[in-house]
Design a protein around this motif. Structure first.
Motif, PDB file in Angstrom:
ATOM      1  N   GLN A 136       0.413  -7.038 -13.012  1.00 14.15           N
ATOM      2  CA  GLN A 136       0.022  -5.644 -12.849  1.00 14.15           C
ATOM      3  C   GLN A 136      -1.483  -5.531 -12.657  1.00 14.15           C
ATOM      4  OE1 GLN A 136       2.225  -3.162 -12.704  1.00 14.15           O
ATOM      5  NE2 GLN A 136       0.663  -1.602 -12.341  1.00 14.15           N
ATOM      6  N   GLU A 137      -2.241  -6.351 -13.383  1.00 14.63           N
ATOM      7  CA  GLU A 137      -3.695  -6.297 -13.320  1.00 14.63           C
ATOM      8  C   GLU A 137      -4.203  -6.659 -11.929  1.00 14.63           C
ATOM      9  OE1 GLU A 137      -7.156  -7.424 -16.475  1.00 14.63           O
ATOM     10  OE2 GLU A 137      -5.905  -9.084 -15.808  1.00 14.63           O
ATOM     11  N   VAL A 138      -3.619  -7.701 -11.335  1.00 10.07           N
ATOM     12  CA  VAL A 138      -4.036  -8.126  -9.999  1.00 10.07           C
ATOM     13  C   VAL A 138      -3.683  -7.064  -8.963  1.00 10.07           C
ATOM     14  CG1 VAL A 138      -3.649  -9.823  -8.176  1.00 10.07           C
ATOM     15  CG2 VAL A 138      -3.942 -10.579 -10.536  1.00 10.07           C
ATOM     16  N   ASP A 139      -2.480  -6.499  -9.068  1.00  6.98           N
ATOM     17  CA  ASP A 139      -2.079  -5.453  -8.128  1.00  6.98           C
ATOM     18  C   ASP A 139      -2.976  -4.224  -8.246  1.00  6.98           C
ATOM     19  OD1 ASP A 139      -0.105  -6.958  -7.053  1.00  6.98           O
ATOM     20  OD2 ASP A 139       1.547  -5.633  -7.585  1.00  6.98           O
ATOM     21  N   GLU A 140      -3.340  -3.864  -9.474  1.00 11.63           N
ATOM     22  CA  GLU A 140      -4.223  -2.716  -9.671  1.00 11.63           C
ATOM     23  C   GLU A 140      -5.593  -2.966  -9.063  1.00 11.63           C
ATOM     24  OE1 GLU A 140      -4.215  -2.049 -13.833  1.00 11.63           O
ATOM     25  OE2 GLU A 140      -2.317  -0.939 -13.845  1.00 11.63           O
ATOM     26  N   LEU A 141      -6.053  -4.222  -9.109  1.00 10.21           N
ATOM     27  CA  LEU A 141      -7.328  -4.569  -8.490  1.00 10.21           C
ATOM     28  C   LEU A 141      -7.263  -4.362  -6.983  1.00 10.21           C
ATOM     29  CD1 LEU A 141     -10.178  -5.742  -8.538  1.00 10.21           C
ATOM     30  CD2 LEU A 141      -9.160  -8.038  -8.471  1.00 10.21           C
ATOM     31  N   ARG A 142      -6.164  -4.762  -6.371  1.00 11.64           N
ATOM     32  CA  ARG A 142      -6.018  -4.589  -4.926  1.00 11.64           C
ATOM     33  C   ARG A 142      -5.937  -3.108  -4.559  1.00 11.64           C
ATOM     34  NH1 ARG A 142      -0.845  -7.835  -3.619  1.00 11.64           N
ATOM     35  NH2 ARG A 142      -1.504  -7.718  -1.437  1.00 11.64           N
ATOM     36  N   ILE A 143      -5.198  -2.338  -5.327  1.00  7.52           N
ATOM     37  CA  ILE A 143      -5.076  -0.902  -5.062  1.00  7.52           C
ATOM     38  C   ILE A 143      -6.429  -0.214  -5.210  1.00  7.52           C
ATOM     39  CG2 ILE A 143      -4.035   1.238  -5.902  1.00  7.52           C
ATOM     40  CD1 ILE A 143      -1.588  -0.510  -6.731  1.00  7.52           C
ATOM     41  N   SER A 144      -7.173  -0.572  -6.254  1.00  5.90           N
ATOM     42  CA  SER A 144      -8.507   0.001  -6.449  1.00  5.90           C
ATOM     43  C   SER A 144      -9.430  -0.365  -5.301  1.00  5.90           C
ATOM     44  CB  SER A 144      -9.102  -0.495  -7.768  1.00  5.90           C
ATOM     45  OG  SER A 144      -8.373  -0.022  -8.877  1.00  5.90           O
ATOM     46  N   SER A 145      -9.337  -1.614  -4.838  1.00  8.44           N
ATOM     47  CA  SER A 145     -10.185  -2.071  -3.734  1.00  8.44           C
ATOM     48  C   SER A 145      -9.890  -1.285  -2.464  1.00  8.44           C
ATOM     49  CB  SER A 145      -9.973  -3.568  -3.497  1.00  8.44           C
ATOM     50  OG  SER A 145     -10.380  -4.326  -4.613  1.00  8.44           O
ATOM     51  N   LEU A 146      -8.610  -1.038  -2.195  1.00  8.85           N
ATOM     52  CA  LEU A 146      -8.232  -0.281  -1.001  1.00  8.85           C
ATOM     53  C   LEU A 146      -8.750   1.159  -1.080  1.00  8.85           C
ATOM     54  CD1 LEU A 146      -4.583  -1.606  -0.593  1.00  8.85           C
ATOM     55  CD2 LEU A 146      -6.489  -2.012   0.968  1.00  8.85           C
ATOM     56  N   GLY A 173       4.629  -8.154  -4.655  1.00  8.17           N
ATOM     57  CA  GLY A 173       4.082  -8.003  -5.994  1.00  8.17           C
ATOM     58  C   GLY A 173       4.829  -6.929  -6.760  1.00  8.17           C
ATOM     59  N   LEU A 174       4.122  -6.249  -7.642  1.00  7.53           N
ATOM     60  CA  LEU A 174       4.755  -5.248  -8.496  1.00  7.53           C
ATOM     61  C   LEU A 174       4.541  -3.827  -7.993  1.00  7.53           C
ATOM     62  CD1 LEU A 174       3.640  -6.757 -11.936  1.00  7.53           C
ATOM     63  CD2 LEU A 174       5.796  -7.121 -10.732  1.00  7.53           C
ATOM     64  N   ASN A 175       3.645  -3.655  -7.010  1.00  8.45           N
ATOM     65  CA  ASN A 175       3.305  -2.307  -6.537  1.00  8.45           C
ATOM     66  C   ASN A 175       3.241  -2.276  -5.009  1.00  8.45           C
ATOM     67  OD1 ASN A 175       1.734  -2.832  -9.282  1.00  8.45           O
ATOM     68  ND2 ASN A 175       2.250  -0.661  -9.192  1.00  8.45           N
ATOM     69  N   THR A 176       4.278  -2.777  -4.367  1.00  5.43           N
ATOM     70  CA  THR A 176       4.272  -2.881  -2.913  1.00  5.43           C
ATOM     71  C   THR A 176       4.085  -1.531  -2.241  1.00  5.43           C
ATOM     72  OG1 THR A 176       5.676  -4.856  -2.978  1.00  5.43           O
ATOM     73  CG2 THR A 176       5.620  -3.624  -0.910  1.00  5.43           C
ATOM     74  N   THR A 177       4.744  -0.500  -2.727  1.00  4.36           N
ATOM     75  CA  THR A 177       4.644   0.831  -2.112  1.00  4.36           C
ATOM     76  C   THR A 177       3.220   1.364  -2.174  1.00  4.36           C
ATOM     77  OG1 THR A 177       6.939   1.345  -2.674  1.00  4.36           O
ATOM     78  CG2 THR A 177       5.484   3.195  -2.183  1.00  4.36           C
ATOM     79  N   GLU A 178       2.573   1.249  -3.334  1.00  5.53           N
ATOM     80  CA  GLU A 178       1.210   1.740  -3.472  1.00  5.53           C
ATOM     81  C   GLU A 178       0.248   0.946  -2.603  1.00  5.53           C
ATOM     82  OE1 GLU A 178      -0.344   3.004  -7.358  1.00  5.53           O
ATOM     83  OE2 GLU A 178       1.594   2.387  -8.170  1.00  5.53           O
ATOM     84  N   ILE A 179       0.472  -0.363  -2.499  1.00  2.00           N
ATOM     85  CA  ILE A 179      -0.393  -1.187  -1.657  1.00  2.00           C
ATOM     86  C   ILE A 179      -0.218  -0.791  -0.191  1.00  2.00           C
ATOM     87  CG2 ILE A 179      -0.730  -3.540  -0.799  1.00  2.00           C
ATOM     88  CD1 ILE A 179      -0.143  -4.481  -3.671  1.00  2.00           C
ATOM     89  N   ARG A 180       1.019  -0.540   0.214  1.00  2.55           N
ATOM     90  CA  ARG A 180       1.273  -0.104   1.591  1.00  2.55           C
ATOM     91  C   ARG A 180       0.546   1.208   1.886  1.00  2.55           C
ATOM     92  NH1 ARG A 180       5.017   3.465   3.649  1.00  2.55           N
ATOM     93  NH2 ARG A 180       5.564   3.175   5.865  1.00  2.55           N
ATOM     94  N   LEU A 181       0.624   2.161   0.970  1.00  2.00           N
ATOM     95  CA  LEU A 181      -0.048   3.441   1.167  1.00  2.00           C
ATOM     96  C   LEU A 181      -1.570   3.259   1.224  1.00  2.00           C
ATOM     97  CD1 LEU A 181       2.049   5.720  -1.218  1.00  2.00           C
ATOM     98  CD2 LEU A 181       2.114   5.670   1.285  1.00  2.00           C
ATOM     99  N   GLY A 182      -2.079   2.359   0.375  1.00  2.00           N
ATOM    100  CA  GLY A 182      -3.514   2.087   0.385  1.00  2.00           C
ATOM    101  C   GLY A 182      -3.965   1.464   1.688  1.00  2.00           C
ATOM    102  N   LEU A 183      -3.161   0.540   2.219  1.00  2.00           N
ATOM    103  CA  LEU A 183      -3.485  -0.092   3.502  1.00  2.00           C
ATOM    104  C   LEU A 183      -3.469   0.929   4.636  1.00  2.00           C
ATOM    105  CD1 LEU A 183      -1.409  -3.377   3.069  1.00  2.00           C
ATOM    106  CD2 LEU A 183      -3.898  -3.205   3.114  1.00  2.00           C
ATOM    107  N   ARG A 184      -2.482   1.808   4.611  1.00  2.00           N
ATOM    108  CA  ARG A 184      -2.402   2.847   5.647  1.00  2.00           C
ATOM    109  C   ARG A 184      -3.605   3.790   5.578  1.00  2.00           C
ATOM    110  NH1 ARG A 184       2.449   3.873   8.312  1.00  2.00           N
ATOM    111  NH2 ARG A 184       1.884   6.090   8.450  1.00  2.00           N
ATOM    112  N   GLU A 185      -4.053   4.094   4.373  1.00  2.00           N
ATOM    113  CA  GLU A 185      -5.214   4.968   4.224  1.00  2.00           C
ATOM    114  C   GLU A 185      -6.471   4.299   4.790  1.00  2.00           C
ATOM    115  OE1 GLU A 185      -7.832   7.966   3.371  1.00  2.00           O
ATOM    116  OE2 GLU A 185      -5.629   8.026   3.434  1.00  2.00           O
ATOM    117  N   VAL A 186      -6.608   2.994   4.550  1.00  2.00           N
ATOM    118  CA  VAL A 186      -7.749   2.256   5.106  1.00  2.00           C
ATOM    119  C   VAL A 186      -7.711   2.298   6.633  1.00  2.00           C
ATOM    120  CG1 VAL A 186      -8.766  -0.044   5.390  1.00  2.00           C
ATOM    121  CG2 VAL A 186      -8.094   0.748   3.115  1.00  2.00           C
ATOM    122  N   ILE A 187      -6.520   2.065   7.203  1.00  2.00           N
ATOM    123  CA  ILE A 187      -6.385   2.098   8.664  1.00  2.00           C
ATOM    124  C   ILE A 187      -6.706   3.480   9.213  1.00  2.00           C
ATOM    125  CG2 ILE A 187      -4.744   1.893  10.573  1.00  2.00           C
ATOM    126  CD1 ILE A 187      -5.667  -0.758   9.419  1.00  2.00           C
ATOM    127  N   ALA A 188      -6.248   4.518   8.520  1.00  2.00           N
ATOM    128  CA  ALA A 188      -6.538   5.883   8.964  1.00  2.00           C
ATOM    129  C   ALA A 188      -8.045   6.158   8.933  1.00  2.00           C
ATOM    130  CB  ALA A 188      -5.798   6.888   8.082  1.00  2.00           C
TER     131      ALA A 188
END
Length: 444
Positions: free
Chosen positions: A343-353, A390-405
């Protein structure tokens, strides 16, 4: 009343209650827990006595504050019931006017710290001294024989209760009583007390006149102390400390140098202070010396949008280190290195995005040089996620889409060139690289 107040005096052992681990069942822990469970009843007894007694004098009210306000906080000695009872007593039997606040600070709080004077503060005026009282090593005296921690473990709650009731116009009269104890907490070597000092400073900044901070030199003293928290690394409480201190620093800078008056000469001071926090503190210290502390890195990354918004376009000065740090968690591990799923690693990626999107939006005029680097990291991140979720695939996908936008809004050319090529090379990237019309709709 004194007998009832004595019954709710916090045992001195609570000063070190944080050292007691949950698995440590000792006579001390049992005794402290028994005392804690009895406090709500004792507070109710006090409330019943006050309900039928005559109105209290200012001195009696000050005694009530120094005892009851210690329970108004999230502390190991205060249950939810005890907090509720203490708040009820203070609300119904105390009049927080200037005479009472003066009495509490002068007669109750000041004696607690009498033998631990802050070496940089004049106790009579609340001004910063031109030179440290007691010589170069005087600061170390704050850390020896700290009897105030045992005698009044909840003194920070009392201070917070008091400053929350000081009006802006009254600070001139009370400043010399507020600054010394608050700075002792803020400059303590234990993170727990620093956190309490920061919470009090944050409350002070909501009502204190900025001119008073400047005239007394306390603005620089507070800024220096808050910035010093950025070197308190590798401590279990470091993430909490940084997530609290950085917003308070920005709050202080906004108070002293608001954006609305930058054209009157405050722009350079604002820029210098914010840059010292982001450049020297976060990038130059935390991200270098705590690079393996995922929790610490994540909370500082969470603060990037706040710092970026405060600096505005001036943040381009740190565009390279910001981009490199924010992209780092998105890359898959090197070949042969097993992926850590947590969870900690996934949260780091989401925060980074989330922070990466903020940087792109603020620096859109300079981001084109980084567009391919960002697209490469985004694509690799999603391929990696699809191969080993990982544990938060949906949130990571949304974060990636926001970066692309955000990137599409800053660099429209990628809609016609880079994005189609990426989708052709790896069709699954369509989940985060939608068609041009969709991207333009998301970026609006």
């Amino acid at each position: 009343m004194e007998e009832l107040l004595e019954k709710i005096r916090i045992p001195p052992e609570y000063a070190h209650a944080g050292d007691i681990q949950p698995q440590d069942i000792t006579d001390l822990s049992v005794r402290l827990e028994r005392w804690r469970m009895e406090i709500p009843t004792r507070l109710r007894d006090l409330a019943s006595y006050l309900a039928v007694s005559a109105s209290l004098s200012t001195e009696e009210q000050s005694l009530l504050v120094i005892h009851a306000a210690q329970f108004v906080g999230d502390d190991p000695w205060a249950s939810t019931d005890a907090q509720s009872q203490a708040e009820h007593i203070l609300e119904n039997h105390v009049s927080p006017n200037v005479p009472l606040i003066t009495q509490v600070l002068f007669s109750q709080v000041r004696p607690v710290f009498q033998s631990h004077a802050h070496p940089k503060v004049n106790l009579s005026t609340g001004r910063v001294l031109s030179r440290v009282a007691g010589g170069p090593l005087a600061s170390q005296d704050l850390y020896t024989s700290q009897s105030w921690k045992e005698s009044h473990p909840g003194i920070s709650n009392v201070l917070l209760w008091v400053v929350a009731r000081i009006k802006s116009l009254d600070y001139d009269r009370l400043w010399h009583l507020v600054v010394p104890p608050v700075m002792i907490l803020l400059d303590d070597y234990e993170v727990a007390y620093k956190l309490r000092g920061i919470s009090i400073i944050s409350r002070v900044l909501k009502t204190v006149p900025p001119d008073l901070l400047r005239r007394t030199g306390v603005d620089e003293l507070i800024f220096s102390s808050l910035k010093g928290t950025l070197v308190f690394l590798h401590n279990p409480k470091t993430p909490e400390l940084l997530s609290t201190s950085i917003p308070t620093i920005v709050e202080l800078v906004d108070l002293l140098f608001p954006v609305a008056v930058l054209n009157k000469g405050g722009g350079k001071q604002r820029f210098d202070r914010l840059c010292s926090v982001l450049g020297e503190g976060v990038i130059g210290n935390v991200w270098i010396h705590a690079s393996r502390d995922v929790g610490t890195i994540r909370v500082t990354i969470d603060q990037v949008p706040l710092l970026v918004e405060s600096l505005g376009i001036c943040v381009v000065r740190y565009l390279k280190p910001l981009i490199l740090q924010l992209l780092d968690p998105l890359y898959p591990p090197p070949p042969g290195v097993q992926r850590t799923v947590s969870q900690e690693v996934d949260e780091l990626r989401i925060s980074s995005l989330r922070s990466l999107s903020s940087v792109i939006k603020t620096c859109r005029d300079r981001i084109s040089a980084w567009k391919k680097t960002i697209l490469n990291a985004v694509a690799r991140c999603w391929v990696w996620e699809l191969e080993k979720p990982g544990l938060n695939t949906t949130e990571i996908r949304l974060g990636l889409r926001e970066v692309i936008a955000s990137l599409s809004a800053a660099c429209p050319s990628i809609i016609e060139h880079e994005i189609p090529r990426l989708k052709a090379a790896y069709p699954a990237l369509g989940d985060i690289l939608p068609d041009a019309q969709s991207i333009q709709g998301e970026s609006m």
